[in-house]
Write a protein that holds these residues in place. Sequence first.
Motif, PDB file in Angstrom:
ATOM      1  N   LEU A 337      40.172  16.664  -7.133  1.00 37.04           N
ATOM      2  CA  LEU A 337      38.844  17.606  -7.034  1.00 37.04           C
ATOM      3  C   LEU A 337      37.542  16.991  -7.307  1.00 37.04           C
ATOM      4  N   PHE A 338      37.386  16.110  -8.256  1.00 39.21           N
ATOM      5  CA  PHE A 338      36.148  15.537  -8.822  1.00 39.21           C
ATOM      6  C   PHE A 338      35.817  14.064  -8.476  1.00 39.21           C
ATOM      7  N   ASP A 339      37.012  13.138  -8.184  1.00 34.18           N
ATOM      8  CA  ASP A 339      36.750  11.811  -8.169  1.00 34.18           C
ATOM      9  C   ASP A 339      37.288  11.071  -6.565  1.00 34.18           C
ATOM     10  N   GLU A 340      38.237  11.757  -5.950  1.00 36.03           N
ATOM     11  CA  GLU A 340      38.641  10.907  -4.972  1.00 36.03           C
ATOM     12  C   GLU A 340      37.273  10.754  -3.855  1.00 36.03           C
ATOM     13  N   PRO A 341      37.051   9.465  -3.527  1.00 39.66           N
ATOM     14  CA  PRO A 341      35.769   9.398  -2.624  1.00 39.66           C
ATOM     15  C   PRO A 341      35.811  10.005  -1.247  1.00 39.66           C
ATOM     16  N   ASN A 342      37.085  10.018  -0.710  1.00 35.67           N
ATOM     17  CA  ASN A 342      37.027  10.573   0.725  1.00 35.67           C
ATOM     18  C   ASN A 342      38.431  11.359   1.042  1.00 35.67           C
ATOM     19  N   VAL A 343      38.549  12.547   1.221  1.00 33.98           N
ATOM     20  CA  VAL A 343      39.456  13.251   1.665  1.00 33.98           C
ATOM     21  C   VAL A 343      39.765  13.728   3.121  1.00 33.98           C
ATOM     22  N   PHE A 344      38.527  14.223   3.555  1.00 35.00           N
ATOM     23  CA  PHE A 344      38.617  15.028   4.875  1.00 35.00           C
ATOM     24  C   PHE A 344      37.700  13.943   5.844  1.00 35.00           C
ATOM     25  N   ASN A 345      37.022  13.072   5.474  1.00 37.38           N
ATOM     26  CA  ASN A 345      36.248  11.984   6.137  1.00 37.38           C
ATOM     27  C   ASN A 345      35.294  12.897   7.023  1.00 37.38           C
ATOM     28  N   VAL A 346      34.323  13.480   6.387  1.00 39.68           N
ATOM     29  CA  VAL A 346      33.325  14.372   6.889  1.00 39.68           C
ATOM     30  C   VAL A 346      32.028  13.471   7.519  1.00 39.68           C
ATOM     31  N   PRO A 347      31.510  13.560   8.630  1.00 41.63           N
ATOM     32  CA  PRO A 347      30.547  12.714   9.101  1.00 41.63           C
ATOM     33  C   PRO A 347      29.271  13.076   8.406  1.00 41.63           C
ATOM     34  N   GLY A 348      28.354  11.939   8.518  1.00 40.42           N
ATOM     35  CA  GLY A 348      27.234  11.931   7.653  1.00 40.42           C
ATOM     36  C   GLY A 348      26.290  13.272   8.331  1.00 40.42           C
ATOM     37  N   ILE A 349      25.397  13.659   7.459  1.00 43.70           N
ATOM     38  CA  ILE A 349      24.743  14.846   7.698  1.00 43.70           C
ATOM     39  C   ILE A 349      23.332  14.333   8.024  1.00 43.70           C
ATOM     40  N   SER A 350      22.674  14.853   9.406  1.00 42.33           N
ATOM     41  CA  SER A 350      21.266  14.330   9.825  1.00 42.33           C
ATOM     42  C   SER A 350      20.422  14.984   8.977  1.00 42.33           C
ATOM     43  N   VAL A 351      19.014  14.325   9.088  1.00 41.18           N
ATOM     44  CA  VAL A 351      18.061  14.936   8.427  1.00 41.18           C
ATOM     45  C   VAL A 351      17.146  15.581   9.398  1.00 41.18           C
ATOM     46  N   VAL A 438      33.454  31.933   3.008  1.00 43.14           N
ATOM     47  CA  VAL A 438      34.263  30.799   2.715  1.00 43.14           C
ATOM     48  C   VAL A 438      33.978  29.693   4.047  1.00 43.14           C
ATOM     49  N   GLN A 439      34.382  30.459   5.038  1.00 47.55           N
ATOM     50  CA  GLN A 439      33.910  29.587   6.465  1.00 47.55           C
ATOM     51  C   GLN A 439      32.939  29.059   6.246  1.00 47.55           C
ATOM     52  N   ASN A 440      31.878  29.665   6.099  1.00 50.05           N
ATOM     53  CA  ASN A 440      30.308  28.948   5.872  1.00 50.05           C
ATOM     54  C   ASN A 440      30.383  27.781   5.089  1.00 50.05           C
ATOM     55  N   VAL A 441      30.978  27.932   3.782  1.00 51.33           N
ATOM     56  CA  VAL A 441      30.715  26.752   3.031  1.00 51.33           C
ATOM     57  C   VAL A 441      31.592  25.718   3.342  1.00 51.33           C
ATOM     58  N   LEU A 442      32.447  25.914   4.090  1.00 50.64           N
ATOM     59  CA  LEU A 442      33.663  24.951   4.277  1.00 50.64           C
ATOM     60  C   LEU A 442      33.077  24.035   5.644  1.00 50.64           C
ATOM     61  N   ASP A 443      31.962  24.406   6.300  1.00 52.24           N
ATOM     62  CA  ASP A 443      31.649  23.612   7.478  1.00 52.24           C
ATOM     63  C   ASP A 443      30.947  22.192   7.076  1.00 52.24           C
ATOM     64  N   VAL A 444      30.796  21.253   7.936  1.00 57.40           N
ATOM     65  CA  VAL A 444      30.242  20.273   7.748  1.00 57.40           C
ATOM     66  C   VAL A 444      28.989  19.801   7.768  1.00 57.40           C
ATOM     67  N   GLY A 445      28.206  20.827   7.980  1.00 56.53           N
ATOM     68  CA  GLY A 445      26.738  20.672   8.085  1.00 56.53           C
ATOM     69  C   GLY A 445      26.054  20.695   6.603  1.00 56.53           C
ATOM     70  N   SER A 446      26.721  20.812   5.306  1.00 60.59           N
ATOM     71  CA  SER A 446      26.112  20.754   4.004  1.00 60.59           C
ATOM     72  C   SER A 446      26.938  20.233   3.299  1.00 60.59           C
ATOM     73  N   TYR A 447      26.179  19.967   2.099  1.00 63.09           N
ATOM     74  CA  TYR A 447      27.095  18.828   0.873  1.00 63.09           C
ATOM     75  C   TYR A 447      27.922  19.993   0.044  1.00 63.09           C
ATOM     76  N   THR A 448      28.901  20.312   0.679  1.00 66.82           N
ATOM     77  CA  THR A 448      29.910  21.336   0.035  1.00 66.82           C
ATOM     78  C   THR A 448      31.544  20.830  -0.050  1.00 66.82           C
ATOM     79  N   GLU A 449      31.469  19.412  -0.283  1.00 63.30           N
ATOM     80  CA  GLU A 449      32.744  18.852  -0.198  1.00 63.30           C
ATOM     81  C   GLU A 449      33.835  19.488  -1.446  1.00 63.30           C
TER      82      GLU A 449
END
Length: 632
Positions: A337-351, A438-449
């Motif tokens: 939950l707190f330590d694993e560096p990469n679980v879903f391999n989410v792509p970087g978020i654009s500025v 729930v679906q909104n916070v699970l998307d890859v567009g924000s820092y909600t890992e």
Amino acid sequence: MQRRVREALRRHTELEDEEPREPREQEPAVEFPACEPPDVRTPPSFVVPYRRSVLIDPIPVALGDPIEGLPLVQIACVEVAGDGLELTAGVSVTLEQRWNLVRTALGDLASVIALAPGEDLTLEFTQSQRKVLDESTVESVESIRSDESTTLDKEVVDIARSSARTHNWHVDGSGSYGVGAFKIGASGGVSTSVSQSAQTSIQQVSETTRKSANSLKTLKKIEVHGVSEAFVQNRMTRRIRNPYPDRTLSVNVFQLIKHFSVLTDLAETRLALFIDVLDLDFDSGFVVAHGDFLRANLLDSALLDELPLAIQGAQPEPPARSQQEVTAWAERALAYLFDEPNVFNVPGISVGPLGPPAPVDPNAPSSSFDAQIYPDESGFDDALRNELGVVFTSLNVFFRVYEDLKAASQLDQNALALALALADDVGAKWTGAPPDRVQNVLDVGSYTEIFRRLSGFLAIVANVLKPLVQPAESDLQALAAREQGIFALSRLLRHLNCNENYYIQRLLAYLAQSTKSQAIVDFVNVVLDRAALPPEVRARYDVERSFVSRQQVVVPGVRRLRRGVADRLVPATAANGDGEVTPSVDEVEVPADGIHLEVAAGACVLDGVPTAPQSAEISVEGVELRVTGGSG
């Protein structure tokens, strides 16, 4: 000690056996003549054997020591506890009681019935005897006899049973009535001889025989009932008519008495080894392995009803989960939950809409808790927009606690409590949130890992961690049933150990009967091996004929001893007899089956009673004629 034992065993091997009998010529078979009765009548005579164990020289036995690698002595996988076994060399004394029928006589006047002049009466005669000895106390031998015959026992057997019941004798595996053990010599502390012990046994058997015969004679009774004619065919009845019109008729019912001349004498003496089983380990393993024995022999009916529960409680408890395993799962769940560096391999978020990806890794859970990453893109902002701020703040605080515990090297001590507290706090809030939020916070567009990992964390806690800590409902029921079984087992074991001597006796008899004495023979071989008897001593005993006598296993000698030589086994300091044993002869009266009827005309004759009319009937084919005469 060893020297004294070797000297005693040497005396046992030097005794002379009884001389073999001269062989007889077999008589030829004789054809039974047709139409002729038997020409010889054998007089009634019965023989009842009695046996007494005479213990003389104790023999040490290595019962075993698991610490030193020597297993404990067992009988049918039941361990002999402590010093619960004694091996003694001695003599088995067999007495023989011969009952010769001398005569039959009339006994007590049981009943008197008077019939009025001319009365016709049907009488039923019932003979009964109150037998306290009709219980199955004569053990295995009695069960064999009951299979062979279901008729009334002979009077001799009734007397022997009554003696055994009154004086706590028993029928042992040799088929004789055991009259207990008698210790003589230095070990027994009694200064006597084998002959004197045999003489004492004869006196005891003779005295109890007379007392038992008198007791049964007193308890015998005869009852006479008048019955209706409708039931004559179903009862043993007699129809009696008073032929006198002017006087009564008395019917006297007498008891029949058999007179026996009873001889009690020494029949034989044999060398014997006596194994006294004094203590067995009645534990949970015994309950599991001997359920059939307990069902057949338990004294307490309440414990018998609880026996299946006690057997369940005696089963080995399944191994509990170790604390290390529980802690490892809690630490593993928190780490994913707190330590694993990469679980879903989410792509970087654009500025911005067209800008390059931000240098902050969205796959790291710590990125979710940085509220200053970029405006409107932090995990905190996204949680607030979707009404999940309370869940997010709880996760953020628990994350800080998690980091502090790791830094202080205290995570292993608190991982379980932390994981359970986190799951209990946010679990219901997360599962109750609207699906679109729930679906909104699970998307890859924000820092909600942290939200993307939360469902998996809750599943691990609910389905892996909690069952290790708190059993499921079915497991709780099984645990409650096991606690009841353990309670029933403790009651059963307490009962077995409080009545240990009784259950040892019943277990030995049960094993002898159920295994055809094989368990007893195996047990004897183990004991003799542990005693390390010399081969010349062991050869004097017939192990295959070993039998059980209450708490004692008797290993008889191969041959009989000459009369009187057994007195040499007693140390010289004992007051030995001359080897002579005087038989006892008693005359015993025993009530017999059956009754004797006698009729007598009344002494008072009535005057003026008319004579009964005389009649005759003549029948010829087709013609019937009856002639009746008048009186006077």
